[in-house]
Design a protein around this motif. Structure first.
Motif, PDB file in Angstrom:
ATOM      1  N   GLU A 227       0.907  -1.269   0.113  1.00 27.57           N
ATOM      2  CA  GLU A 227      -0.008  -0.019  -0.113  1.00 27.57           C
ATOM      3  C   GLU A 227       0.819   1.366  -0.024  1.00 27.57           C
ATOM      4  O   GLU A 227       1.792   1.357   0.552  1.00 27.57           O
ATOM      5  N   ILE A 228       0.417   2.357  -0.568  1.00 27.77           N
ATOM      6  CA  ILE A 228       1.047   3.699  -0.826  1.00 27.77           C
ATOM      7  C   ILE A 228       0.049   4.488  -0.619  1.00 27.77           C
ATOM      8  O   ILE A 228      -1.023   4.491  -1.272  1.00 27.77           O
ATOM      9  N   GLU A 229       0.226   5.438   0.431  1.00 27.13           N
ATOM     10  CA  GLU A 229      -0.813   6.667   0.794  1.00 27.13           C
ATOM     11  C   GLU A 229      -0.246   7.730   1.117  1.00 27.13           C
ATOM     12  O   GLU A 229       1.136   7.626   1.576  1.00 27.13           O
ATOM     13  N   MET A 230      -0.914   8.917   0.892  1.00 34.30           N
ATOM     14  CA  MET A 230      -0.261  10.426   1.255  1.00 34.30           C
ATOM     15  C   MET A 230      -0.928  10.421   2.635  1.00 34.30           C
ATOM     16  O   MET A 230      -2.111  10.389   2.701  1.00 34.30           O
ATOM     17  N   ASP A 231      -0.094  10.711   3.737  1.00 34.90           N
ATOM     18  CA  ASP A 231      -0.813  11.193   5.146  1.00 34.90           C
ATOM     19  C   ASP A 231       0.299  12.105   5.687  1.00 34.90           C
ATOM     20  O   ASP A 231       1.313  11.824   5.786  1.00 34.90           O
ATOM     21  N   ASP A 232      -0.458  13.004   6.242  1.00 36.21           N
ATOM     22  CA  ASP A 232       0.445  14.303   7.021  1.00 36.21           C
ATOM     23  C   ASP A 232       1.465  14.559   6.178  1.00 36.21           C
ATOM     24  O   ASP A 232       2.532  15.063   6.741  1.00 36.21           O
ATOM     25  N   GLY A 233       1.188  14.858   4.797  1.00 34.67           N
ATOM     26  CA  GLY A 233       2.335  15.601   4.103  1.00 34.67           C
ATOM     27  C   GLY A 233       3.471  14.583   3.595  1.00 34.67           C
ATOM     28  O   GLY A 233       4.228  15.063   2.823  1.00 34.67           O
ATOM     29  N   VAL A 234       3.411  13.346   3.908  1.00 33.76           N
ATOM     30  CA  VAL A 234       4.485  12.224   3.394  1.00 33.76           C
ATOM     31  C   VAL A 234       3.759  11.269   2.852  1.00 33.76           C
ATOM     32  O   VAL A 234       2.703  10.754   3.099  1.00 33.76           O
ATOM     33  N   TYR A 235       4.478  10.382   1.975  1.00 35.14           N
ATOM     34  CA  TYR A 235       4.009   9.218   1.607  1.00 35.14           C
ATOM     35  C   TYR A 235       4.413   8.107   2.519  1.00 35.14           C
ATOM     36  O   TYR A 235       5.334   8.135   2.915  1.00 35.14           O
ATOM     37  N   GLU A 236       3.438   7.349   2.830  1.00 32.42           N
ATOM     38  CA  GLU A 236       3.529   5.943   3.735  1.00 32.42           C
ATOM     39  C   GLU A 236       3.464   4.851   2.745  1.00 32.42           C
ATOM     40  O   GLU A 236       2.402   4.599   2.190  1.00 32.42           O
ATOM     41  N   VAL A 237       4.486   4.093   2.930  1.00 27.88           N
ATOM     42  CA  VAL A 237       4.534   2.902   2.178  1.00 27.88           C
ATOM     43  C   VAL A 237       4.628   1.460   2.894  1.00 27.88           C
ATOM     44  O   VAL A 237       5.376   1.602   3.897  1.00 27.88           O
ATOM     45  N   GLU A 238       3.497   0.747   2.625  1.00 29.34           N
ATOM     46  CA  GLU A 238       3.601  -0.375   3.537  1.00 29.34           C
ATOM     47  C   GLU A 238       3.903  -1.539   2.713  1.00 29.34           C
ATOM     48  O   GLU A 238       3.366  -1.607   1.516  1.00 29.34           O
ATOM     49  N   GLY A 239       4.715  -2.366   3.265  1.00 30.20           N
ATOM     50  CA  GLY A 239       5.032  -4.014   2.507  1.00 30.20           C
ATOM     51  C   GLY A 239       5.893  -4.817   3.233  1.00 30.20           C
ATOM     52  O   GLY A 239       5.928  -4.462   4.599  1.00 30.20           O
ATOM     53  N   ARG A 240       6.318  -5.356   2.754  1.00 31.98           N
ATOM     54  CA  ARG A 240       7.102  -6.713   3.358  1.00 31.98           C
ATOM     55  C   ARG A 240       8.700  -6.722   2.624  1.00 31.98           C
ATOM     56  O   ARG A 240       8.770  -6.410   1.506  1.00 31.98           O
ATOM     57  N   ASP A 241       9.586  -6.797   3.539  1.00 29.89           N
ATOM     58  CA  ASP A 241      10.926  -6.821   3.168  1.00 29.89           C
ATOM     59  C   ASP A 241      11.253  -8.393   2.704  1.00 29.89           C
ATOM     60  O   ASP A 241      10.381  -9.427   2.868  1.00 29.89           O
ATOM     61  N   GLY A 242      12.459  -8.794   2.314  1.00 31.43           N
ATOM     62  CA  GLY A 242      12.794 -10.099   1.816  1.00 31.43           C
ATOM     63  C   GLY A 242      12.711 -11.276   3.047  1.00 31.43           C
ATOM     64  O   GLY A 242      12.601 -12.329   2.833  1.00 31.43           O
ATOM     65  N   LYS A 243      12.921 -10.672   4.156  1.00 25.76           N
ATOM     66  CA  LYS A 243      12.426 -11.843   5.330  1.00 25.76           C
ATOM     67  C   LYS A 243      11.121 -11.829   5.725  1.00 25.76           C
ATOM     68  O   LYS A 243      10.642 -12.501   6.627  1.00 25.76           O
ATOM     69  N   GLY A 244      10.122 -11.201   5.118  1.00 25.64           N
ATOM     70  CA  GLY A 244       8.702 -11.509   5.563  1.00 25.64           C
ATOM     71  C   GLY A 244       8.294 -10.494   6.399  1.00 25.64           C
ATOM     72  O   GLY A 244       7.086 -10.538   6.800  1.00 25.64           O
ATOM     73  N   ARG A 245       9.007  -9.577   6.840  1.00 23.23           N
ATOM     74  CA  ARG A 245       8.520  -8.714   7.996  1.00 23.23           C
ATOM     75  C   ARG A 245       7.586  -7.431   7.449  1.00 23.23           C
ATOM     76  O   ARG A 245       8.030  -7.000   6.327  1.00 23.23           O
ATOM     77  N   GLU A 246       6.965  -7.161   8.137  1.00 26.22           N
ATOM     78  CA  GLU A 246       6.269  -5.832   7.752  1.00 26.22           C
ATOM     79  C   GLU A 246       7.066  -4.704   7.759  1.00 26.22           C
ATOM     80  O   GLU A 246       7.625  -4.768   9.037  1.00 26.22           O
ATOM     81  N   VAL A 247       6.965  -3.763   6.900  1.00 22.84           N
ATOM     82  CA  VAL A 247       7.844  -2.572   6.976  1.00 22.84           C
ATOM     83  C   VAL A 247       6.947  -1.423   6.419  1.00 22.84           C
ATOM     84  O   VAL A 247       6.082  -1.369   5.503  1.00 22.84           O
ATOM     85  N   GLU A 248       7.229  -0.102   7.378  1.00 21.02           N
ATOM     86  CA  GLU A 248       6.192   0.932   6.699  1.00 21.02           C
ATOM     87  C   GLU A 248       7.607   1.971   6.707  1.00 21.02           C
ATOM     88  O   GLU A 248       8.319   2.308   7.558  1.00 21.02           O
ATOM     89  N   LEU A 249       7.621   2.747   5.308  1.00 20.46           N
ATOM     90  CA  LEU A 249       8.533   3.745   5.038  1.00 20.46           C
ATOM     91  C   LEU A 249       7.752   4.886   4.963  1.00 20.46           C
ATOM     92  O   LEU A 249       6.522   5.003   4.548  1.00 20.46           O
ATOM     93  N   LYS A 250       8.151   6.071   5.442  1.00 21.12           N
ATOM     94  CA  LYS A 250       7.708   7.477   5.382  1.00 21.12           C
ATOM     95  C   LYS A 250       8.655   8.151   4.373  1.00 21.12           C
ATOM     96  O   LYS A 250       9.841   8.114   4.604  1.00 21.12           O
ATOM     97  N   ILE A 251       8.184   8.426   2.995  1.00 20.02           N
ATOM     98  CA  ILE A 251       9.159   9.085   2.269  1.00 20.02           C
ATOM     99  C   ILE A 251       8.496  10.449   1.897  1.00 20.02           C
ATOM    100  O   ILE A 251       7.549  10.780   1.574  1.00 20.02           O
ATOM    101  N   HIS A 252       9.595  11.644   2.094  1.00 14.93           N
ATOM    102  CA  HIS A 252       9.410  12.999   1.596  1.00 14.93           C
ATOM    103  C   HIS A 252       8.873  12.849   0.166  1.00 14.93           C
ATOM    104  O   HIS A 252       9.389  12.649  -0.762  1.00 14.93           O
ATOM    105  N   PRO A 253       7.843  13.935  -0.174  1.00 13.01           N
ATOM    106  CA  PRO A 253       7.196  13.825  -1.414  1.00 13.01           C
ATOM    107  C   PRO A 253       7.969  14.687  -2.406  1.00 13.01           C
ATOM    108  O   PRO A 253       7.910  14.381  -3.435  1.00 13.01           O
ATOM    109  N   GLN A 254       8.832  15.613  -1.878  1.00 13.89           N
ATOM    110  CA  GLN A 254       9.610  16.228  -3.047  1.00 13.89           C
ATOM    111  C   GLN A 254      11.041  15.848  -3.395  1.00 13.89           C
ATOM    112  O   GLN A 254      11.198  15.740  -4.341  1.00 13.89           O
ATOM    113  N   THR A 255      11.568  15.208  -2.172  1.00 16.20           N
ATOM    114  CA  THR A 255      13.117  14.440  -2.476  1.00 16.20           C
ATOM    115  C   THR A 255      12.985  13.146  -2.661  1.00 16.20           C
ATOM    116  O   THR A 255      13.817  12.585  -3.275  1.00 16.20           O
TER     117      THR A 255
END
Length: 103
Positions: free
Chosen positions: A60-88
């Motif tokens: 999932e990717i969504e915009m929340d509070d001015g940043v992109y929030e990305v939810e997914g799983r890494d290579g080990k199957g762990r849940e990961v949430e990234l917050k990514i700056h929308p301009q950079t």
């Protein structure tokens, strides 16, 4: 004619449904109102590229509070949430939940 009586139509319908389910979910749950940052469609591809660079299988990717929030799983199957700056496009935070089995 029903779908069951036409195997080609049934196959195409199954392929279309599988493709729709396999795609990551894109959401825009901004809480910041009309004066907040706008969602840039090319920003989604930038965010998706960065998340994949980080080794994430995107769910999932969504915009929340001015940043992109990305939810997914890494290579080990762990849940990961990234917050990514929308301009950079840079990761500003990363949270890993190693509790894969809800123990």
């Amino acid at each position: 004619m029903t779908i069951a009586s036409n195997p080609i139509r049934a196959t195409l319908l199954a392929i279309a449904a599988a493709g729709a389910l396999a795609a990551p979910v894109w959401a825009d749950d901004r809480d910041d109102g009309p004066s907040g940052p706008s969602v840039n469609p090319s920003g989604f591809s930038m965010v998706e590229r960065e998340a994949r660079t980080q080794g994430l299988r995107i769910e999932e990717i969504e915009m929340d509070d001015g940043v992109y929030e990305v939810e997914g799983r890494d290579g080990k199957g762990r849940e990961v949430e990234l917050k990514i700056h929308p301009q950079t496009g840079k990761v500003v935070s990363r949270e890993v939940d190693d509790d894969r089995f809800g123990d």
